[in-house]
Design an enzyme around this catalytic site. Structure first.
Site, short mmCIF file in Angstrom:
data_model
loop_
_atom_site.label_atom_id
_atom_site.label_comp_id
_atom_site.label_asym_id
_atom_site.label_seq_id
_atom_site.Cartn_x
_atom_site.Cartn_y
_atom_site.Cartn_z
N CYS A 154 0.83 -1.00 0.32
CA CYS A 154 0.14 0.17 0.25
C CYS A 154 0.91 1.47 0.00
O CYS A 154 0.54 2.11 -0.70
CB CYS A 154 -1.03 0.35 1.41
N GLU A 179 5.77 8.49 4.78
CA GLU A 179 5.84 7.29 4.18
C GLU A 179 7.40 6.68 3.78
O GLU A 179 7.45 6.62 3.04
CB GLU A 179 4.98 8.19 2.86
P1 TGC Z 1 11.22 -6.28 5.05
O1 TGC Z 1 12.24 -7.29 5.17
O2 TGC Z 1 12.28 -4.87 3.94
O3 TGC Z 1 10.19 -6.61 3.99
C1 TGC Z 1 9.42 -7.38 4.94
C2 TGC Z 1 8.28 -7.93 3.83
O4 TGC Z 1 7.26 -6.97 2.48
C3 TGC Z 1 8.43 -6.72 0.89
N1 TGC Z 1 8.23 -5.14 1.45
C4 TGC Z 1 7.49 -4.43 -0.09
N2 TGC Z 1 6.58 -5.17 -0.81
C5 TGC Z 1 5.55 -4.28 -1.53
N3 TGC Z 1 6.11 -2.99 -1.85
C6 TGC Z 1 7.10 -2.81 -0.98
N4 TGC Z 1 7.78 -0.69 -0.51
C7 TGC Z 1 7.94 -3.03 -0.12
N5 TGC Z 1 8.82 -3.13 0.88
C8 TGC Z 1 8.94 -4.35 1.37
C9 TGC Z 1 10.00 -7.74 1.16
O5 TGC Z 1 10.09 -8.61 0.44
C10 TGC Z 1 9.47 -8.48 2.20
O6 TGC Z 1 8.43 -9.53 1.67
P2 TGC Z 1 8.64 -11.04 2.48
O7 TGC Z 1 7.32 -12.10 1.58
O8 TGC Z 1 10.16 -12.03 1.91
O9 TGC Z 1 8.05 -10.80 3.66
O10 TGC Z 1 10.83 -5.34 6.47
P3 TGC Z 1 11.76 -4.22 7.17
O11 TGC Z 1 11.22 -4.57 8.58
O12 TGC Z 1 13.27 -5.00 6.85
O13 TGC Z 1 11.37 -2.94 6.60
C11 TGC Z 1 12.52 -2.33 5.56
C12 TGC Z 1 11.33 -0.50 6.17
C13 TGC Z 1 12.53 0.25 6.88
C14 TGC Z 1 12.01 -0.06 4.21
C15 TGC Z 1 9.91 -0.65 6.32
O14 TGC Z 1 9.61 -1.09 7.26
C16 TGC Z 1 9.66 0.72 5.49
O15 TGC Z 1 9.11 1.24 4.21
N6 TGC Z 1 9.94 1.54 6.87
C17 TGC Z 1 9.41 2.88 6.37
C18 TGC Z 1 7.46 3.06 7.10
C19 TGC Z 1 6.57 4.12 6.36
O16 TGC Z 1 6.85 4.02 5.25
N7 TGC Z 1 5.03 4.55 6.47
C20 TGC Z 1 4.46 4.82 6.67
C21 TGC Z 1 3.15 4.52 7.01
S1 TGC Z 1 2.43 5.28 6.52
C22 TGC Z 1 1.97 7.14 6.03
O17 TGC Z 1 3.45 7.56 6.74
C23 TGC Z 1 1.10 7.91 6.05
S2 TGC Z 1 1.72 9.84 5.27
C24 TGC Z 1 -0.17 10.14 5.07
C25 TGC Z 1 0.11 10.32 2.88
O18 TGC Z 1 0.63 9.40 3.12
O19 TGC Z 1 -0.54 10.88 2.93
P1 FAD Z 2 11.70 7.76 13.97
O1 FAD Z 2 11.56 6.08 12.62
O2 FAD Z 2 11.54 7.83 15.28
O3 FAD Z 2 13.34 8.19 13.07
C1 FAD Z 2 13.60 8.89 13.48
C2 FAD Z 2 14.49 9.33 12.77
O4 FAD Z 2 15.69 8.71 12.99
C3 FAD Z 2 14.45 9.84 11.26
O5 FAD Z 2 15.81 10.72 10.64
C4 FAD Z 2 15.04 7.85 10.93
O6 FAD Z 2 15.20 8.55 9.06
C5 FAD Z 2 16.24 8.14 11.42
N1 FAD Z 2 16.26 6.75 11.83
C6 FAD Z 2 15.19 5.68 12.14
N2 FAD Z 2 15.88 4.11 12.14
C7 FAD Z 2 17.24 5.02 10.85
C8 FAD Z 2 18.72 3.62 10.87
N3 FAD Z 2 18.01 2.79 10.69
N4 FAD Z 2 19.38 4.06 10.12
C9 FAD Z 2 19.25 5.51 10.05
N5 FAD Z 2 18.55 6.16 10.55
C10 FAD Z 2 16.94 6.30 10.99
N6 FAD Z 2 1.84 7.16 9.23
C11 FAD Z 2 0.33 6.21 9.33
O7 FAD Z 2 0.64 4.74 9.39
N7 FAD Z 2 -0.34 6.81 9.03
C12 FAD Z 2 -0.92 7.95 8.88
O8 FAD Z 2 -1.79 8.02 7.90
C13 FAD Z 2 0.69 8.69 8.74
N8 FAD Z 2 -0.23 10.24 8.41
C14 FAD Z 2 1.59 11.15 9.21
C15 FAD Z 2 0.67 12.72 8.72
C16 FAD Z 2 1.38 13.36 9.16
C17 FAD Z 2 1.24 14.61 9.41
C18 FAD Z 2 3.09 13.11 10.10
C19 FAD Z 2 3.91 13.35 10.16
C20 FAD Z 2 3.04 11.16 10.17
C21 FAD Z 2 2.17 10.45 9.72
N9 FAD Z 2 2.69 9.39 9.38
C22 FAD Z 2 1.55 7.65 9.69
C23 FAD Z 2 3.57 8.64 10.03
C24 FAD Z 2 4.87 9.09 9.39
O9 FAD Z 2 4.70 7.43 8.27
C25 FAD Z 2 6.44 8.01 10.27
O10 FAD Z 2 6.29 9.93 10.97
C26 FAD Z 2 7.68 8.52 9.94
O11 FAD Z 2 7.22 6.65 9.11
C27 FAD Z 2 8.99 8.27 10.42
O12 FAD Z 2 8.85 7.12 11.93
P2 FAD Z 2 8.60 8.34 13.09
O13 FAD Z 2 8.39 9.86 13.09
O14 FAD Z 2 8.76 7.13 14.22
O15 FAD Z 2 10.34 8.57 13.30
#
Ligand code: TGC
Ligand code: FAD
Length: 389
Positions: free
Chosen positions: A243, A368
């Protein structure tokens, strides 16, 4: 002078299909008429302009690249152009649409049962139901795999317990896609309806960024959900991450919209503002800044179009999306900061959109997946070494 032609130095518009051009015109008109005149006041009050949701639905902006169930079924370049035009208005507007379509509706479309799809997708496409996507927790942001939220099997379904934080649309959502671990430690997705027992949403106030967007904390205290709430196809972290790939793709384009708005404002301002008896646009240092901004925007436009073409052919890889999200958001933030600088003191007031975009982009840089997370994703892809742990 038209804003788009100002920021289309390489005639990128020629690379867009007819559908995308039509979409651009209608979304641009909507944003200029209905969003730009009011957005500063919503930003100031820390509110989302909820009244625009029916119009966004009417224009087919929710889940626009999904097929069936009342969704518009557009190609991915057209979808990207929608995100660009929305974010030219405000990142909060694009965020609302991203969460609704790319995170929530996509999750249901890709992993839901037929019953879930038929119930939720038409409602969400029509803006009659709003969704949110609850992955992040207070102690697990970049590392969602460590999540503490649990789903315990119980009679007739599951019981959810845990806290999700930073959830866009949280308190206005009719349905939350909640990610939780079952006792076998596997991440599963659940559709939790507003008003479920033990489920509360509290807005996070005091944000300096994305103020015209709702951001909430969701608490689940022994919240019972029926078995029919489970997304049957979502098993493991791969499901929420796929997603995220959809939403990150939209951000690649959205960031361009914010950058274009800042560039356009700075260029017009530089032509009008007189210092030392001449427009500041006539000074070499100002021209150098404008050219650097244009150059970065142009490269980012080409990256976005190419990514969209790959996505339309089903060939895009998550790592390519990471590279583009990382690049285009960093580019937009830099453009916004430079535009702010060109506006001098006027760059810090809400008479111009630049400072609002600049502050919004700080969030877009972080959510994201942070800039650094995407660096590590591409680094792992290049080298084969995981540098996260
Ligand atoms: P990792 O071992 O890399 O992956 C676990 C499984 O997931 C698969 N995978 C993906 N599949 C599809 N699309 C992707 N982008 C994928 N990334 C990974 C991967 O192949 C594996 O599959 P399987 O079948 O082998 O198990 O997982 P990890 O725990 O080492 O994590 C890696 C990392 C750091 C890249 C990941 O955790 C990450 O992307 N962290 C960032 C978290 C993040 O983006 N959070 C967003 C929350 S939602 C949000 O912010 C909404 S904001 C609102 C708006 O959009 O306006
Ligand atoms: P952290 O993970 O604590 O990271 C803090 C700092 O450490 C960052 O600079 C990061 O890059 C660094 N860092 C962390 N790990 C490492 C590493 N291994 N190596 C090097 N540097 C590292 N989430 C949802 O699920 N749904 C939503 O709808 C959503 N909406 C959002 C809306 C807003 C306005 C904001 C601010 C956030 C939202 N988020 C949402 C959450 C967002 O996805 C997280 O804030 C983001 O993924 C980062 O997580 P964190 O803030 O806990 O930072």
């Amino acid at each position: 002078m038209k804003a788009f032609s100002t920021v289309d130095y390489f005639e990128v518009e020629e690379l867009l299909g007819e559908e995308a051009k039509l979409v651009r015109a209608s979304v641009r008109e909507f944003v200029e008429r209905e969003v730009l005149p009011v957005i500063e006041s919503y930003h100031e009050r820390e509110e989302f302009p909820l009244h625009v949701v029916p119009r966004m639905a009417e224009l087919g902006l929710f889940g626009a690249n999904l097929h069936g169930y009342g969704c518009a079924g557009l190609d991915n370049v057209s979808y990207g152009v929608i995100m660009q035009e929305l974010e030219r208005g405000d990142s909060g507007l694009r965020s609302m649409a991203s969460v609704q379509g790319a995170l929530c509706m996509y999750a249901i479309h890709a992993f839901g049962s037929e019953e879930q799809k038929e119930y939720w997708l038409p409602r969400m496409a029509q803006g009659r139901a709003i969704g949110c996507f609850a992955l992040t927790e207070p102690d697990h942001g970049s590392d969602p795999g460590g999540m503490k939220t649990r789903a315990r099997p119980a009679e007739g379904g599951y019981v959810l317990s845990g806290t999700k934080r930073w959830i866009t649309n949280g308190s206005i959502a009719d349905v939350a896609v909640v990610w939780a671990k079952t006792p076998d430690d596997v991440v599963r997705g659940f559709l939790v309806e507003r008003g479920s027992p033990g489920f509360t949403a509290r807005d996070i106030k005091g944000k300096f960024s994305l103020r015209a967007s709702i951001t909430s904390e969701l608490v689940f205290e022994e919240t019972p959900v029926p078995a029919s709430a489970l997304l049957p196809g979502a098993v493991g972290l791969r499901a929420p991450f796929s997603c995220l790939s959809q939403a990150r793709y939209g951000i690649v384009w959205g960031a361009l919209g914010a950058a274009m708005a800042c560039f356009h404002t700075a260029l017009e301002y530089a032509k009008e503002r007189i210092q030392f008896g001449r427009p500041i646009a006539s000074f070499q240092l100002v021209q150098s800044k404008l050219v650097s901004m244009l150059s970065e925007i142009t490269k980012a436009q080409l990256l976005a179009v190419r990514l969209g073409q790959l996505k339309d052919r089903g060939k895009v890889r998550p790592e390519q999306i990471s590279l583009a999200k990382r690049n285009n958001v960093a580019m937009a933030l830099e453009v916004a900061r430079t535009a702010r600088e060109i506006l001098g003191a006027n760059g810090i007031v809400n008479e111009y959109p630049v400072i609002r975009h600049m502050m919004n982009l700080e969030t877009v840089h972080t959510y994201e997946g942070t800039y650094d997370m995407h660096t590590l994703v591409v680094g792992r892809d290049l080298t084969g070494h995981d540098a996260f742990r």
